[in-house]
Every structure is written in structure tokens, then in C-alpha cells.
Design a protein around this motif. Structure first.
Motif, mmCIF file in Angstrom:
data_model
loop_
_atom_site.group_PDB
_atom_site.id
_atom_site.type_symbol
_atom_site.label_atom_id
_atom_site.label_comp_id
_atom_site.label_asym_id
_atom_site.label_seq_id
_atom_site.Cartn_x
_atom_site.Cartn_y
_atom_site.Cartn_z
ATOM 1 N N VAL A 81 1.293 20.432 -2.062
ATOM 2 C CA VAL A 81 0.592 19.627 -1.065
ATOM 3 C C VAL A 81 0.825 18.143 -1.315
ATOM 4 O O VAL A 81 1.128 17.376 -0.394
ATOM 5 C CB VAL A 81 -0.915 19.950 -1.074
ATOM 6 N N VAL A 82 0.703 17.723 -2.562
ATOM 7 C CA VAL A 82 0.907 16.308 -2.890
ATOM 8 C C VAL A 82 2.361 15.907 -2.638
ATOM 9 O O VAL A 82 2.635 14.808 -2.137
ATOM 10 C CB VAL A 82 0.513 16.037 -4.352
ATOM 11 N N LEU A 83 3.298 16.772 -2.964
ATOM 12 C CA LEU A 83 4.707 16.465 -2.696
ATOM 13 C C LEU A 83 4.970 16.372 -1.202
ATOM 14 O O LEU A 83 5.819 15.574 -0.766
ATOM 15 C CB LEU A 83 5.606 17.526 -3.337
ATOM 16 N N SER A 84 4.251 17.155 -0.395
ATOM 17 C CA SER A 84 4.393 17.033 1.062
ATOM 18 C C SER A 84 3.859 15.694 1.556
ATOM 19 O O SER A 84 4.393 15.111 2.501
ATOM 20 C CB SER A 84 3.666 18.187 1.764
ATOM 21 N N TRP A 85 2.804 15.189 0.908
ATOM 22 C CA TRP A 85 2.318 13.845 1.256
ATOM 23 C C TRP A 85 3.390 12.797 0.959
ATOM 24 O O TRP A 85 3.597 11.867 1.749
ATOM 25 C CB TRP A 85 1.044 13.524 0.464
ATOM 26 N N LEU A 86 4.066 12.956 -0.159
ATOM 27 C CA LEU A 86 5.142 12.029 -0.494
ATOM 28 C C LEU A 86 6.270 12.098 0.534
ATOM 29 O O LEU A 86 6.825 11.064 0.936
ATOM 30 C CB LEU A 86 5.688 12.348 -1.889
ATOM 31 N N ALA A 87 6.626 13.314 0.955
ATOM 32 C CA ALA A 87 7.690 13.476 1.942
ATOM 33 C C ALA A 87 7.305 12.806 3.266
ATOM 34 O O ALA A 87 8.147 12.192 3.931
ATOM 35 C CB ALA A 87 7.977 14.960 2.162
ATOM 36 N N ARG A 88 6.037 12.901 3.658
ATOM 37 C CA ARG A 88 5.598 12.233 4.886
ATOM 38 C C ARG A 88 5.689 10.723 4.759
ATOM 39 O O ARG A 88 6.046 10.029 5.719
ATOM 40 C CB ARG A 88 4.164 12.653 5.199
ATOM 41 N N HIS A 89 5.365 10.194 3.586
ATOM 42 C CA HIS A 89 5.498 8.756 3.370
ATOM 43 C C HIS A 89 6.953 8.313 3.511
ATOM 44 O O HIS A 89 7.235 7.237 4.060
ATOM 45 C CB HIS A 89 4.968 8.376 1.987
ATOM 46 N N LEU A 90 7.871 9.127 3.021
ATOM 47 C CA LEU A 90 9.282 8.795 3.198
ATOM 48 C C LEU A 90 9.651 8.764 4.674
ATOM 49 O O LEU A 90 10.433 7.904 5.112
ATOM 50 C CB LEU A 90 10.154 9.817 2.457
ATOM 51 N N GLN A 100 0.827 -1.200 0.000
ATOM 52 C CA GLN A 100 0.000 0.000 0.000
ATOM 53 C C GLN A 100 0.867 1.259 0.000
ATOM 54 O O GLN A 100 0.544 2.242 -0.676
ATOM 55 C CB GLN A 100 -0.919 -0.005 1.214
ATOM 56 N N PHE A 101 1.963 1.210 0.746
ATOM 57 C CA PHE A 101 2.886 2.338 0.737
ATOM 58 C C PHE A 101 3.442 2.562 -0.673
ATOM 59 O O PHE A 101 3.532 3.696 -1.150
ATOM 60 C CB PHE A 101 4.032 2.090 1.720
ATOM 61 N N GLN A 102 3.830 1.491 -1.324
ATOM 62 C CA GLN A 102 4.379 1.608 -2.677
ATOM 63 C C GLN A 102 3.359 2.217 -3.636
ATOM 64 O O GLN A 102 3.671 3.150 -4.387
ATOM 65 C CB GLN A 102 4.813 0.229 -3.179
ATOM 66 N N GLU A 103 2.149 1.683 -3.607
ATOM 67 C CA GLU A 103 1.123 2.162 -4.531
ATOM 68 C C GLU A 103 0.762 3.618 -4.258
ATOM 69 O O GLU A 103 0.554 4.400 -5.201
ATOM 70 C CB GLU A 103 -0.111 1.270 -4.420
ATOM 71 N N ASN A 104 0.685 3.998 -2.988
ATOM 72 C CA ASN A 104 0.342 5.389 -2.656
ATOM 73 C C ASN A 104 1.436 6.346 -3.118
ATOM 74 O O ASN A 104 1.150 7.422 -3.652
ATOM 75 C CB ASN A 104 0.120 5.535 -1.158
ATOM 76 N N MET A 105 2.695 5.964 -2.923
ATOM 77 C CA MET A 105 3.777 6.857 -3.325
ATOM 78 C C MET A 105 3.832 7.019 -4.843
ATOM 79 O O MET A 105 4.027 8.130 -5.356
ATOM 80 C CB MET A 105 5.111 6.322 -2.791
ATOM 81 N N VAL A 106 3.661 5.915 -5.555
ATOM 82 C CA VAL A 106 3.658 6.009 -7.014
ATOM 83 C C VAL A 106 2.451 6.822 -7.490
ATOM 84 O O VAL A 106 2.550 7.642 -8.414
ATOM 85 C CB VAL A 106 3.647 4.595 -7.627
ATOM 86 N N VAL A 144 19.455 5.427 -0.279
ATOM 87 C CA VAL A 144 18.204 5.560 -1.021
ATOM 88 C C VAL A 144 17.372 6.741 -0.538
ATOM 89 O O VAL A 144 16.826 7.500 -1.359
ATOM 90 C CB VAL A 144 17.397 4.245 -0.909
ATOM 91 N N LEU A 145 17.254 6.920 0.766
ATOM 92 C CA LEU A 145 16.401 8.011 1.271
ATOM 93 C C LEU A 145 16.869 9.389 0.804
ATOM 94 O O LEU A 145 16.035 10.203 0.369
ATOM 95 C CB LEU A 145 16.329 7.949 2.795
ATOM 96 N N PRO A 146 18.171 9.720 0.865
ATOM 97 C CA PRO A 146 18.584 11.029 0.323
ATOM 98 C C PRO A 146 18.259 11.184 -1.172
ATOM 99 O O PRO A 146 17.894 12.274 -1.623
ATOM 100 C CB PRO A 146 20.107 11.041 0.573
ATOM 101 N N GLN A 147 18.378 10.087 -1.935
ATOM 102 C CA GLN A 147 18.064 10.165 -3.361
ATOM 103 C C GLN A 147 16.573 10.396 -3.581
ATOM 104 O O GLN A 147 16.172 11.138 -4.486
ATOM 105 C CB GLN A 147 18.511 8.895 -4.069
ATOM 106 N N MET A 148 15.738 9.754 -2.749
ATOM 107 C CA MET A 148 14.296 9.980 -2.862
ATOM 108 C C MET A 148 13.940 11.429 -2.561
ATOM 109 O O MET A 148 13.125 12.047 -3.266
ATOM 110 C CB MET A 148 13.548 9.048 -1.909
ATOM 111 N N HIS A 149 14.551 11.988 -1.532
ATOM 112 C CA HIS A 149 14.306 13.401 -1.219
ATOM 113 C C HIS A 149 14.828 14.306 -2.339
ATOM 114 O O HIS A 149 14.222 15.356 -2.637
ATOM 115 C CB HIS A 149 14.974 13.768 0.110
#
Length: 360
Positions: free
Chosen positions: A207-216, A155-161, A231-236
């Protein structure tokens, strides 16, 4: 007509896709088909300046002016017939128009580069999510209760994508000034609750990008990211790239070529056309005193010059009309529907991949 539209791309090298149709690609080697856009029903017609009604209005007005001055007031044509002055002004105007078009095209290309950054950021983030977000290995510290279930990880994967794709769609639609959250709900990219949260947001993309940051943040706390130090620094970084690309797109769209330059250029171009048409008016007046083939020949060439000058000068001025916002719905704008479909399909394919080829 259907047969013509089916055969035409093979002959001309022009490809139109989507609804409304967008000019996706053309072959530069087929540029010698320049006369085809004059046929209103050709597919190429919708991707040129000829689709603008204002251009044809300008052509009709110049034609009317030239004929009236030539036939009704030849004295005015003699006064305005200043050949050397027209040639000097034409050189200056040609330089200014060339500089203007180069600025317009350069601005269009920068918008394309900004979109490429947005696209690559979303696709690379999806690659990292599909590859490194997974159930913790036994050697890793167990995740907090409730997060170790593989279904939760999925679910985390699908939400982030999904959020990455939503941020992409929102940036494009906001740039094109056609934000439609209900359409995203129908495509199952947004929920009703998420739509409510985004409805009055000044910048839905942020707003949507902030949701992604919270998921990280949740993934890092739950130990659900493999190789987190890398990986986490690259995602950010990907999130920051998407945010910067969206802001650059909005800045380019909201910043026009200086009005004082465009106004002066428009005045110079139409003054040049006025003098040129006055010269043609004299030719038409002289032709009215003639008979036979000479009369027909002069009238033909005079009308051809009216058409050529109007299409050239006014057509170049219309370049900004077409390129000012390439995220619009005109056939000559970016084929965003096709690009978005490819991005969505690539994201879905990444999520469907097994952990290793041997698991397939």
C-alpha cells in the motif's frame, strides 16, 4: 559491573548496541575468548546459544540420566555400551549436522541480501528525489496551477522520502511479526489517517509503495522531475526493487527447512547422545568402585564430556532457533534499530543538501 561492560568491548572485540542490546559486530581475531560465554554476566553470553534455557534443561536431563544409569543400573550401561556402533553413527550424524547448519546459515545470509536490496532501493530513491525533484526550470513547460510553488515541491520530496522510510520499517517489522503502526505515528512517519488506511491492509508495504508510485505519477504530470526520460524509469525500478526485496524477505521467513529432515536429524542426534551418555554411565559406575585421585579424575572427565557433547550437538541443533527469523529481537539477530537510524539520518541529510555546493 559498569566498568566491566565499558572495558569488555576493547578486550573481546564484541560490540553491543541498542535496547534491547544487539550484537552489532565482533572481531574474528578474538575468537580465542571462547570460554567467556560460560560466564552468565558477560556481554557475549546474550549472543550465544547458552542464553537458551532449553539447552541447560537438556544438559541437566543428560547429567541425571548418566548418573542414574551409572550408579543404579550398571547392567543397562553394559548393554548399551557399543563403542563401534557409536563411532559409526557419530560420523553420519556429524555430516548431517554440518549440512544442516550450512543450510541454516545460508538461509540467514539470503535474508541479509534481501534486506540489503530493500535498504539500497530506499536510499537510492531518496537520492533521486532529493536531486531531480525540483521546481521546473524556465525552459521547461510550466507546471499546472498549484504545483509550481516551491513549498509544494518540498512537500512532495518530504512525503516521498517519508513513504520510502515507512515501507522499509513496515517490511522489517512485518518480517519480525511485530507490526506496530502506532509507533510509526509517534515517530511522525505516519499520520492518523494513513494509519487508518493501513490498519486492515493485507500488505501494508504494498500500500505504501503504491502511494509512492502515485506521487511519481503526479510529479511526471506536473513536470517537477528533471531529466524525466532517465530519472522516472529509475525511480520506478527502485520501487520495484523495494517491493521484490520485501516479498523475498517474507518468503524466506515463511519457508522453513523441511520438517522431515529436521525431525530425522533431531532423532539421530539424540540417539547418538543417548549411546554416548550410556558409555559415560559405565565410566561413572566403574569410578564408584574406586577411591582417591583416580575417582576424582574419572568423574571430572566424564562430566566434562557430558557438558561438551550437549553443548556441541544440542547447540548446533539450536542454530535454526536463532537464525530462522533474523528480524527478531534476539541479541544475535540483525541490528535493525541501528541500520534504520542510519538510513533515516542519511535520508534527512540528503533532503537538507543545497542544490549545489556553491549554494551552501
Amino acid at each position: 559491573m559498569e566498568t566491566f561492560l565499558r572495558v569488555w568491548p576493547k578486550v573481546s572485540g564484541v560490540t553491543l548496541e541498542g535496547s534491547p542490546p544487539r550484537l552489532v559486530r565482533y572481531l574474528a581475531s578474538h575468537a580465542h575468548f571462547m570460554c567467556v560465554p560460560l560466564i552468565p554476566w558477560s556481554p557475549w553470553y546474550s549472543g550465544t546459544v547458552l542464553m537458551t534455557a532449553f539447552l541447560w534443561v537438556q544438559l541437566a536431563l543428560w547429567l541425571l540420566y548418566t548418573c542414574l544409569v551409572g550408579y543404579l543400573n550398571s547392567g543397562a550401561a553394559d548393554v548399551l555400551r557399543k563403542g563401534p556402533a557409536v563411532l559409526e553413527l557419530q560420523g553420519v550424524v556429524t555430516f548431517l549436522v554440518g549440512l544442516y547448519v550450512s543450510l541454516v546459515v545460508a538461509r540467514w545470509w539470503r535474508c541479509r541480501e534481501c534486506y540489503q536490496e530493500l535498504h539500497s532501493g530506499a536510499s537510492h530513491l531518496t537520492l533521486l528525489v532529493a536531486t531531480f525533484v525540483a521546481h521546473p526550470e524556465p525552459s521547461v513547460t510550466p507546471a499546472p496551477t498549484g504545483k509550481e510553488d516551491p513549498a509544494i515541491v518540498r512537500q512532495f520530496q518530504e512525503n516521498m522520502v517519508r513513504y520510502a522510510l515507512v515501507a522499509h520499517e513496515l517490511a522489517v517489522e512485518q518480517a519480525g511479526q511485530r507490526l506496530n503502526l502506532e509507533a510509526l505515528v509517534k515517530r511522525e512517519l505516519l499520520t492518523r489517517e494513513e494509519k487508518r488506511l493501513l490498519w486492515k491492509a493485507p500488505s501494508a508495504v504494498l500500500v505504501v509503495l503504491s502511494w509512492l508510485a502515485r506521487h511519481l505519477h503526479y510529479l511526471a504530470d506536473g513536470g517537477l522531475v528533471r531529466c524525466p526520460a532517465v530519472v522516472l524509469p529509475q525511480m520506478h525500478k527502485d520501487l520495484a526493487q523495494m517491493r521484490a526485496a520485501a516479498e523475498k524477505i517474507f518468503m524466506h521467513i515463511n519457508t522453513q527447512i523441511p520438517f522431515c529432515y529436521v525431525q530425522l536429524l533431531g532423532f539421530a542426534v539424540h540417539l547418538t547422545l543417548f549411546l554416548k551418555m550410556s558409555n559415560l554411565a559405565k565410566i561413572i559406575h566403574d569410578s564408584s568402585l574406586m577411591h582417591g585421585s583416580d575417582l576424582s579424575s574419572r568423574l571430572f572427565w566424564a562430566l566434562l564430556m557430558i557438558l561438551s557433547w550437549t553443548l556441541f550437538y544440542d547447540g548446533l541443533l539450536l542454530m535454526q532457533y536463532f537464525f530462522e527469523n533474523p528480524f527478531g529481537l534476539s541479541p544475535c539477530h540483525f541490528p535493525l534499530e541501528q541500520w534504520s537510524d542510519r538510513l533515516s539520518a542519511a535520508m534527512a541529510a540528503l533532503l537538507m543538501q543545497p542544490d549545489s555546493p556553491s549554494d551552501a
